[in-house]
Design an enzyme around this catalytic site. Structure first.
Site, PDB file in Angstrom:
ATOM      1  N   GLY A  70      90.495 -43.515 -23.929  1.00 44.71           N
ATOM      2  CA  GLY A  70      89.221 -44.161 -23.588  1.00 44.71           C
ATOM      3  C   GLY A  70      88.056 -43.589 -24.370  1.00 44.71           C
ATOM      4  N   LYS A 125      76.823 -45.133 -16.500  1.00 44.41           N
ATOM      5  CA  LYS A 125      76.452 -46.319 -15.721  1.00 44.41           C
ATOM      6  C   LYS A 125      76.833 -46.174 -14.244  1.00 44.41           C
ATOM      7  CE  LYS A 125      75.000 -46.830 -19.120  1.00 44.41           C
ATOM      8  NZ  LYS A 125      75.081 -46.335 -20.511  1.00 44.41           N
ATOM      9  N   GLY A 160      63.913 -38.942 -27.321  1.00 48.15           N
ATOM     10  CA  GLY A 160      63.689 -40.116 -26.460  1.00 48.15           C
ATOM     11  C   GLY A 160      64.396 -41.342 -26.993  1.00 48.15           C
ATOM     12  N   GLY A 161      65.621 -41.167 -27.505  1.00 47.79           N
ATOM     13  CA  GLY A 161      66.445 -42.306 -27.935  1.00 47.79           C
ATOM     14  C   GLY A 161      67.173 -42.881 -26.727  1.00 47.79           C
ATOM     15  N   ALA A 173      79.878 -49.483 -27.982  1.00 48.83           N
ATOM     16  CA  ALA A 173      81.294 -49.633 -27.632  1.00 48.83           C
ATOM     17  C   ALA A 173      81.804 -51.039 -27.965  1.00 48.83           C
ATOM     18  CB  ALA A 173      81.472 -49.357 -26.147  1.00 48.83           C
ATOM     19  N   HIS A 182      69.363 -71.639  -9.122  1.00 50.86           N
ATOM     20  CA  HIS A 182      68.138 -71.063  -8.549  1.00 50.86           C
ATOM     21  C   HIS A 182      68.455 -70.435  -7.200  1.00 50.86           C
ATOM     22  CE1 HIS A 182      63.913 -70.643  -7.533  1.00 50.86           C
ATOM     23  NE2 HIS A 182      64.175 -71.205  -6.351  1.00 50.86           N
TER      24      HIS A 182
END
Ligand SMILES: Cc1cc2nc3c(=O)[nH]c(=O)nc-3n(C[C@H](O)[C@H](O)[C@H](O)COP(=O)(O)OP(=O)(O)OC[C@H]3O[C@@H](n4cnc5c(N)ncnc54)[C@H](O)[C@@H]3O)c2cc1C
Length: 467
Positions: free
Chosen positions: A40, A52, A181-182, A319, A443
């Site tokens: 991975g 994440k 700060g990337g 990725a 909606h």
């Protein structure tokens, strides 16, 4: 020494390598994947997925603090970093097992160890057990990148940490100074701020997320600062004094030297090619000035039969780009003519709020000679964004004024990473503004923002006054 024979050896099992291996195995090639760490790669084990998972928890945690506003009374609540780590590890492990199942299911052989390329037909592997020599017709290099370091700021895993260490802290740091700060630095700054750390970001360029549209970045910066983050732009670290409980740093800023004491210093100043065991110069593999491998659009390097995919080819380090390149390389080594001929590589930054882009910005389109038509729709005017109390940000659509063809979409706001897929499809298919404006969007949903921006660009907005 043990000997193996293969049609294809894939070095590295990140989203580039494992996808290449699966595709080549599907095409009936005898595939060996060599991995020195975990299946991975960076993405699954230390990058995309763990970040994440933790970012998701951090947003939930921050929202819990607002629960009374939404009509929920919660008692006291607190963060359990140990459990958060376990949860993150559970998610990662499940996906690692999935990759193992797919690779073996398609008949690829997995060899654990560090690979080096002896010549264009031979790969040697040194692992925990017996050394292996693999004779092969083709080689796919998918070895990715590793973090860059500064001469005066080396990671020590204790006070000065990398993004990998930041995914494994057993206690929430009271304060964190992020150097760089990337994308990675800013995602983790937002995450630790949402978890409750006091955050400071030092960036050498004059804007955060250098290279991104400043209009988008401003929204993220404003939110970070409104919640107490300090941001130093055009600034650098001049000295670091490490102590028992953290470090004191001198920061060279346009307003003079500043001093800050923090518990952790997160170093995220970029990534460099990971080429241990691959001597590109002696093999005759051409690289750019930074050492990233050069290829043609079939992913073949300057050496016949040796291919390179993913981060080792250089930016953008993403990725999904690595995976698509893996498919192209696998098809070519399997005798199917395949090229990297996509129009856009969408990009998502998982800050708070998120930023996602596809295609050309207004500036780039103008530089390329397009007469630009643009429109910007704010989430503040969208029912679903209001219902979720996520109103910061906007969708901007950039089109060719002559043909109305959509050239680019930039989003800053809730779920931008999920919304950008529709924009990428539109650009790949050569959609015009009306293709988006006339498509009925359910909606109330966030994707309506893209339709609203398209209606605005078409000159007939409903939910915005025409100016
Ligand atoms: C903190 C962080 C967050 C990120 N978040 C995102 C995101 O949200 N979305 C996104 O698109 N991208 C994200 N990225 C970038 C993403 O991780 C990379 O673009 C992606 O992993 C590149 O895949 P790859 O296959 O080229 O290489 P990698 O995933 O880096 O895999 C390379 C593999 O090769 C192995 N290897 C190296 N040398 C050898 C050798 N000599 N022998 C054997 N094995 C070797 C390594 O152990 C590794 O497993 C993130 C990166 C980081 C660090």
């Amino acid at each position: 020494m043990k000997e193996l024979n293969a049609d294809v050896v894939v070095i590295g099992s990140g989203p580039g390598g494992y996808v290449a291996a699966i595709r080549a195995a599907q095409l009936k090639k005898n595939v060996v994947v060599v991995e020195r760490d975990r299946l991975g790669g960076e993405c699954l084990n230390y990058g995309c997925i763990p970040t994440k998972t933790m970012i998701n928890t951090s947003k939930l945690y921050s929202k819990l603090g607002l629960s009374s506003k939404y009509g929920i009374k919660v008692g006291t609540f607190s963060l359990d970093m140990q459990r958060l780590r376990e949860w993150k590890n559970e998610v990662v492990l499940r996906l690692v097992k999935g990759i193992e199942m797919l690779l073996t299911g398609y008949g690829a052989k997995i060899v654990y160890g560090t690979a080096s390329i002896k010549d264009r037909k031979t790969v040697s592997v040194k692992g925990a057990g017996e050394d292996i020599e693999i004779n092969t017709s083709s080689i796919i290099i998918a070895t990715g990148t590793k973090p860059a370091a500064l001469p005066n700021l080396q990671p020590d895993g204790r006070v000065v940490i990398t993004s990998r260490d930041a995914m494994d802290l057993d206690r929430l740091p009271e304060s964190m100074l992020v150097v760089g700060g990337g994308v990675i630095g800013l995602e983790l700054a937002c995450m630790y701020q949402n978890l409750g750390s006091k955050v400071c970001v030092v960036e050498i360029m004059d804007q955060l997320l250098p290279g991104n549209d400043p209009e988008l970045v401003r929204v993220v910066q404003r939110k970070l600062e409104s919640r107490g983050a300090e941001i130093f732009l055009s600034s650098s670290i001049s000295s670091v004094n490490k102590g028992e409980k953290g470090a004191t740093l001198s920061i060279k800023t346009p307003d003079g030297e500043k001093e800050r004491s923090v518990e952790k210093v997160l170093l995220s100043i970029g990534r460099v090619p990971s080429l241990d065991g691959i001597d590109t110069a002696s093999l005759g593999i051409k690289t750019d000035k930074k050492g990233f491998i050069l290829t043609d659009d079939r992913m073949m390097t300057s050496v016949e039969g040796i291919y390179a995919i993913g981060d080792i080819r250089g930016p953008p380090l993403l990725a999904h780009k690595a995976s698509k390149e893996g498919i192209v390389a696998a098809e070519n080594v399997s005798g199917i003519e395949s090229h990297a001929d996509w129009k856009v590589i969408p990009d998502a930054v998982f800050t708070d709020p998120e930023i996602a882009t596809a295609g050309l910005t207004e500036k780039k389109a103008t530089e390329l000679g397009y007469e630009v038509k643009k429109a910007r729709f704010s989430f503040a005017a969208l029912g679903r964004a209001l219902a979720s109390d996520e109103v910061d940000g906007f969708v901007k659509i950039v089109a060719d004024a002559k043909s109305d063809t959509v050239l680019g979409v930039q989003i800053v706001g809730p779920e931008a990473s999920n919304l950008i897929g529709e924009a990428a499809l539109a650009i790949e298919m050569g959609a015009r503004i009306d293709d988006i404006a006339l498509t009925i969007h359910p909606h109330p949903t966030l994707p309506e923002a893209l339709m609203e921006a398209a209606e605005l660009a078409a000159g007939r907005p409903i939910h915005q006054l025409r100016l």
